[in-house]
Structure formats: structure tokens, C-alpha cells
Design a protein around this motif. Structure first.
Motif, PDB file in Angstrom:
ATOM      1  N   PRO A 151      51.959  46.842  44.135  1.00 63.91           N
ATOM      2  CA  PRO A 151      53.357  47.144  44.470  1.00 63.91           C
ATOM      3  C   PRO A 151      53.624  47.350  45.961  1.00 63.91           C
ATOM      4  CG  PRO A 151      52.305  49.034  43.445  1.00 63.91           C
ATOM      5  CD  PRO A 151      51.364  47.888  43.290  1.00 63.91           C
ATOM      6  N   LYS A 152      52.580  47.687  46.732  1.00 65.00           N
ATOM      7  CA  LYS A 152      52.778  47.929  48.162  1.00 65.00           C
ATOM      8  C   LYS A 152      52.226  46.801  49.040  1.00 65.00           C
ATOM      9  CE  LYS A 152      52.653  52.972  47.622  1.00 65.00           C
ATOM     10  NZ  LYS A 152      51.989  54.241  48.059  1.00 65.00           N
ATOM     11  N   ALA A 153      51.806  45.723  48.436  1.00 63.49           N
ATOM     12  CA  ALA A 153      51.177  44.642  49.204  1.00 63.49           C
ATOM     13  C   ALA A 153      52.157  43.979  50.161  1.00 63.49           C
ATOM     14  CB  ALA A 153      50.606  43.602  48.249  1.00 63.49           C
ATOM     15  N   GLY A 154      51.653  43.653  51.345  1.00 63.11           N
ATOM     16  CA  GLY A 154      52.447  42.888  52.304  1.00 63.11           C
ATOM     17  C   GLY A 154      52.368  41.409  52.000  1.00 63.11           C
ATOM     18  N   LEU A 155      51.147  40.865  52.087  1.00 59.90           N
ATOM     19  CA  LEU A 155      50.876  39.474  51.701  1.00 59.90           C
ATOM     20  C   LEU A 155      49.400  39.364  51.375  1.00 59.90           C
ATOM     21  CD1 LEU A 155      52.228  36.233  53.342  1.00 59.90           C
ATOM     22  CD2 LEU A 155      49.900  36.368  52.497  1.00 59.90           C
ATOM     23  N   LEU A 156      49.071  39.374  50.103  1.00 60.10           N
ATOM     24  CA  LEU A 156      47.670  39.247  49.704  1.00 60.10           C
ATOM     25  C   LEU A 156      47.200  37.834  49.992  1.00 60.10           C
ATOM     26  CD1 LEU A 156      47.423  41.214  46.339  1.00 60.10           C
ATOM     27  CD2 LEU A 156      47.221  42.041  48.691  1.00 60.10           C
ATOM     28  N   ASN A 157      45.962  37.712  50.478  1.00 56.99           N
ATOM     29  CA  ASN A 157      45.516  36.409  50.964  1.00 56.99           C
ATOM     30  C   ASN A 157      44.073  36.137  50.547  1.00 56.99           C
ATOM     31  OD1 ASN A 157      45.262  34.016  52.425  1.00 56.99           O
ATOM     32  ND2 ASN A 157      46.359  34.798  54.201  1.00 56.99           N
ATOM     33  N   GLY A 158      43.107  36.305  51.454  1.00 53.49           N
ATOM     34  CA  GLY A 158      41.717  35.999  51.157  1.00 53.49           C
ATOM     35  C   GLY A 158      41.118  36.945  50.130  1.00 53.49           C
ATOM     36  N   VAL A 159      40.191  36.415  49.310  1.00 54.44           N
ATOM     37  CA  VAL A 159      39.527  37.193  48.263  1.00 54.44           C
ATOM     38  C   VAL A 159      38.038  36.873  48.288  1.00 54.44           C
ATOM     39  CG1 VAL A 159      39.490  37.764  45.804  1.00 54.44           C
ATOM     40  CG2 VAL A 159      41.600  36.934  46.844  1.00 54.44           C
ATOM     41  N   THR A 160      37.204  37.883  48.057  1.00 61.52           N
ATOM     42  CA  THR A 160      35.769  37.653  47.944  1.00 61.52           C
ATOM     43  C   THR A 160      35.178  38.648  46.944  1.00 61.52           C
ATOM     44  OG1 THR A 160      33.746  37.249  49.240  1.00 61.52           O
ATOM     45  CG2 THR A 160      34.991  39.226  49.784  1.00 61.52           C
ATOM     46  N   THR A 161      34.031  38.304  46.378  1.00 67.18           N
ATOM     47  CA  THR A 161      33.372  39.161  45.386  1.00 67.18           C
ATOM     48  C   THR A 161      32.455  40.153  46.089  1.00 67.18           C
ATOM     49  OG1 THR A 161      33.472  37.440  43.701  1.00 67.18           O
ATOM     50  CG2 THR A 161      31.857  39.188  43.374  1.00 67.18           C
ATOM     51  N   LEU A 162      32.635  41.429  45.793  1.00 67.14           N
ATOM     52  CA  LEU A 162      31.805  42.486  46.363  1.00 67.14           C
ATOM     53  C   LEU A 162      30.604  42.781  45.473  1.00 67.14           C
ATOM     54  CD1 LEU A 162      31.312  44.794  48.416  1.00 67.14           C
ATOM     55  CD2 LEU A 162      32.847  46.212  47.032  1.00 67.14           C
ATOM     56  N   ASN A 163      30.832  42.951  44.178  1.00 68.04           N
ATOM     57  CA  ASN A 163      29.764  43.249  43.230  1.00 68.04           C
ATOM     58  C   ASN A 163      30.153  42.662  41.882  1.00 68.04           C
ATOM     59  OD1 ASN A 163      28.153  44.639  41.176  1.00 68.04           O
ATOM     60  ND2 ASN A 163      27.478  45.999  42.821  1.00 68.04           N
ATOM     61  N   ALA A 164      29.528  41.544  41.535  1.00 63.46           N
ATOM     62  CA  ALA A 164      29.900  40.838  40.305  1.00 63.46           C
ATOM     63  C   ALA A 164      29.604  41.689  39.064  1.00 63.46           C
ATOM     64  CB  ALA A 164      29.158  39.507  40.233  1.00 63.46           C
ATOM     65  N   LYS A 165      28.459  42.374  39.057  1.00 66.47           N
ATOM     66  CA  LYS A 165      28.069  43.163  37.887  1.00 66.47           C
ATOM     67  C   LYS A 165      29.061  44.286  37.615  1.00 66.47           C
ATOM     68  CE  LYS A 165      24.110  45.559  35.837  1.00 66.47           C
ATOM     69  NZ  LYS A 165      22.701  45.983  36.045  1.00 66.47           N
ATOM     70  N   LYS A 166      29.525  44.935  38.678  1.00 71.40           N
ATOM     71  CA  LYS A 166      30.476  46.033  38.531  1.00 71.40           C
ATOM     72  C   LYS A 166      31.918  45.543  38.440  1.00 71.40           C
ATOM     73  CE  LYS A 166      27.717  49.563  40.918  1.00 71.40           C
ATOM     74  NZ  LYS A 166      27.701  50.533  42.051  1.00 71.40           N
ATOM     75  N   GLY A 167      32.136  44.255  38.709  1.00 77.76           N
ATOM     76  CA  GLY A 167      33.482  43.715  38.659  1.00 77.76           C
ATOM     77  C   GLY A 167      34.330  44.090  39.858  1.00 77.76           C
ATOM     78  N   LEU A 168      33.701  44.171  41.028  1.00 81.35           N
ATOM     79  CA  LEU A 168      34.412  44.577  42.238  1.00 81.35           C
ATOM     80  C   LEU A 168      34.716  43.375  43.124  1.00 81.35           C
ATOM     81  CD1 LEU A 168      32.308  47.734  43.207  1.00 81.35           C
ATOM     82  CD2 LEU A 168      34.373  47.633  41.776  1.00 81.35           C
ATOM     83  N   ILE A 169      35.971  43.241  43.505  1.00 80.81           N
ATOM     84  CA  ILE A 169      36.353  42.204  44.457  1.00 80.81           C
ATOM     85  C   ILE A 169      37.127  42.834  45.605  1.00 80.81           C
ATOM     86  CG2 ILE A 169      36.403  40.435  42.665  1.00 80.81           C
ATOM     87  CD1 ILE A 169      39.457  40.511  42.759  1.00 80.81           C
ATOM     88  N   LEU A 170      37.121  42.168  46.756  1.00 73.63           N
ATOM     89  CA  LEU A 170      37.877  42.607  47.926  1.00 73.63           C
ATOM     90  C   LEU A 170      38.999  41.614  48.181  1.00 73.63           C
ATOM     91  CD1 LEU A 170      34.957  43.625  50.333  1.00 73.63           C
ATOM     92  CD2 LEU A 170      36.283  45.112  48.802  1.00 73.63           C
ATOM     93  N   ILE A 171      40.148  42.138  48.602  1.00 74.24           N
ATOM     94  CA  ILE A 171      41.338  41.318  48.817  1.00 74.24           C
ATOM     95  C   ILE A 171      41.955  41.679  50.157  1.00 74.24           C
ATOM     96  CG2 ILE A 171      43.572  40.607  47.885  1.00 74.24           C
ATOM     97  CD1 ILE A 171      42.569  41.813  45.176  1.00 74.24           C
TER      98      ILE A 171
END
Length: 351
Positions: A151-171
Motif C-alpha cells: 500500500p505504500k510502494a512508490g514503484l516496485l521494480n527489481g526482484v531477487t531471491t534471498l532465501n528460497a527455502k524460507k521463501g524470502l525475496i527482496l524487492i
């Protein structure tokens, strides 16, 4: 992705020609005798209709390529080894376009969908969601699940996986100049990185862009500030030390690494593919402007290496069709292109 006014573009053009400083000793990369003469050749795998903007891509384990469209909320699958028409994987009817994408486990991807309008240059705050795209049963039987709204995002853009086992991604949030961590299992969202090097500028309203992890650090581009930088981070995505600016190489959109840590940059507005070794130094233009006709790479937006045994030295590059180009009015449709780096001297598989 980079989109801004003519005045903003003029400012960025000035910054892109200022000599950069590097965190590593400078060296020239295209003087090695083992390297092919430049420019490297570009093969068009598929061209979309004029006015299409392909924003990002993900290469599947079977070698097929998923591409996100910014100018329509569509994700397609392209088989780079055949002449078959792309397969529409899904149309996200609640949104105007798609942005970053990452794979966590085999054939399960997470992508950003939003309501940025390239036609009107409008960007409603909070109009961004992350979806799961499950293609384990094939592109024509993809399962789609909405995971989270920002709800507070300006413009979400690049995405990468931080920890696949834990289901963590960075945006990356290009509008706000920060990085979110999303747990796709619990759907919890946290801001984990917020630094001035990620901020947009008064002239260019979108900052941090492409993000990728390597060797315990989050690397990122910021086109507004014209930098390529990295943060040492913990397994949970929190900064472990100060940011290091690796280069001030002008504008780059997204980027990718080979096995050694060589970085390849999709330099959108400059219509070229850039190269920077892990030692730092001068960014070398491998193909596109100014080496060749600008239409060879009309607005490259992202890149990723092939994954099949015979295709791992192929670099796949998506383009905007030159819609955000420093060149004249674009005449091409957006493309998925391929540059063969085998025997080029610019690819290292690492140890």
C-alpha cells in the motif's frame, strides 16, 4: 526500468559522461588478446509489436524464457530454440503492466504487477502487488496466486531471491529508494534497506532499479544517481556494513552476473550492453551504441544467462523497443535478443 521527462534525461546524459570512481583498481577490459573484436553480434529471438515494452525476464530450467511486459499486464513464454509464437502464460487484468521477476524453487516464480502507465507517465502510490506464477505443469496451465499488496510502494521494480527455502525475496522500490523483504509463505513485508544511495533525485524520480545477490552482498543499480553499488547483508537481508559504490557508470537498468562475478548491464537509454569485471574499472560497451547501429539493442532492460548445458554462454536481453532511448523516435518493437558469449573472452563460468 527508467522513465522520465526530457529535462530529466538531459540531466542524466550529463552525469553519464562524468568519469566514475571505482572501489577497485581500474583496468581496461577489451585489450585482452583473447577477446573477440567488438561489437559482439546480436541475434533477435522474438520481436513484439511496435509500442510494446518488455521489462524483465526469467530463464526456466528447461531453457524457455518468461518475459514480463510493462505496457500490458502480460507474461509470455518464449522458446528461444524454435520459431513458435510466444505462449501467453497469464493476463493480470487488475493491473497495467509487469516489472521484476525471480524464481525461488524450480518453476515457481514471483513477479511485480503494478499500475504505472507508460502512456501517461502516471504512477498511483500503492498500486503494486506481488504474484506467484507456478508453471510446474507447463506455461499453458500456470497457477497464479496473489501474495501481497504494497500500500505504500512508490514503484516496485527489481526482484531477487534471498532465501528460497524460507521463501524470502527482496524487492526494490524505485520510487521510495528502499528495499523490501517479503516472506512469500507468511506474506509478511518489512523494509530491510533504506540508504541515500538508493534514492531517486529531483531530476529523475526513480532510484534503485535492478537488484541481485552475490557473495553475501546485495548489488544494485541506481540510474538516477548513475551508480552501481553493493551492501553486505545478513541471511535475513539486513545490512552488515556500509554501502560500497563500485562504479559511477552512468545509467543502467537491470544487470546480471556470470560465474566469476563479471557484471553485464542493460543500459536502457544508451542502447547498449555494458561489461564490468569484478575488479572494477571502466565499463566496456560490448554491443549496441556507440559501437554499432542503435537499433541492434533498442533500449535493453534486463539480461539473464541461458540454463541448458549448450546455452549457458548465451546472454538473453530484453528491450523496450527504444521507447526510453536517447536515440530518435523508436521504430522497433520490443525484443528478446541473444548474445553468444562463447569464445568471446567476456564470459567466465567461475570455479
Amino acid at each position: 526500468m527508467k522513465l522520465f521527462s526530457t529535462a530529466s534525461l538531459h540531466c542524466l546524459l550529463i552525469s553519464s559522461v562524468i568519469p566514475f570512481t571505482s572501489a577497485y583498481p581500474a583496468s581496461e577490459y577489451n585489450t585482452a588478446s583473447s577477446r573477440k573484436p567488438l561489437p559482439l553480434s546480436v541475434e533477435v529471438v522474438h520481436e513484439f509489436p511496435h509500442g510494446t515494452w518488455v521489462e524483465n525476464l526469467a530463464v526456466r530450467s528447461n531453457g524457455k524464457v518468461l518475459v514480463d511486459i510493462l505496457t500490458s499486464p502480460d507474461i509470455y513464454q518464449i522458446d528461444p530454440f524454435t520459431k513458435k509464437a510466444p505462449i501467453l502464460v497469464h493476463h493480470f487484468s487488475e493491473h497495467l503492466g509487469l516489472l521484476g521477476i525471480t524464481e525461488t524453487t524450480q518453476d515457481i516464480f514471483y513477479l511485480v504487477a503494478g499500475n504505472y502507465s507508460a502512456a501517461t507517465n502516471t504512477n498511483p502510490v500503492g498500486a503494486y502487488d506481488v504474484y506467484e506464477v507456478d508453471v510446474r505443469k507447463g506455461a499453458k496451465q500456470a497457477r497464479i496466486n496473489k501474495i501481497a499488496n504494497f500500500p505504500k510502494a512508490g514503484l516496485l521494480n527489481g526482484v531477487t531471491t534471498l532465501n528460497a527455502k524460507k521463501g524470502l525475496i527482496l524487492i526494490a522500490d524505485s520510487g521510495a529508494g528502499l528495499v523490501y523483504k517479503l516472506n512469500v509463505k507468511t506474506r509478511q513485508i518489512h523494509v530491510v534497506l533504506d540508504d541515500p544511495t538508493m534514492d531517486p533525485t529531483a531530476a529523475v524520480p526513480y532510484g534503485i532499479n535492478g537488484i541481485h545477490l552475490r557473495d553475501g552482498a546485495l548489488f544494485f543499480t541506481n540510474g538516477a544517481q548513475g551508480i552501481f553499488a553493493k551492501f553486505p547483508i545478513s541471511p535475513d537481508g539486513v545490512a552488515r556494513g556500509p554501502v560500497t559504490v563500485i562504479s559511477r557508470e552512468g545509467f543502467s537498468d537491470d544487470f546480471c552476473f556470470d560465474g566469476k562475478g563479471d557484471a553485464f548491464f542493460a543500459q536502457n537509454s544508451d542502447n547498449n550492453l555494458g561489461f564490468l569485471g569484478p575488479e572494477g574499472g571502466k565499463v566496456t560497451v560490448l554491443t549496441g551504441a556507440p559501437l554499432t547501429d542503435k537499433t541492434l539493442l533498442a533500449g535493453p532492460t534486463a539480461c539473464q544467462f541461458g540454463r541448458l548445458a549448450g546455452d549457458k554462454k548465451s546472454l538473453y536481453i530484453t528491450t523496450s523497443g527504444g521507447q526510453n532511448s536517447n536515440a530518435s523516435t523508436p521504430t522497433l518493437g520490443a525484443q528478446l535478443t541473444r548474445v553468444n558469449l562463447a569464445s568471446s573472452g567476456y564470459y567466465n563460468k567461475g570455479s
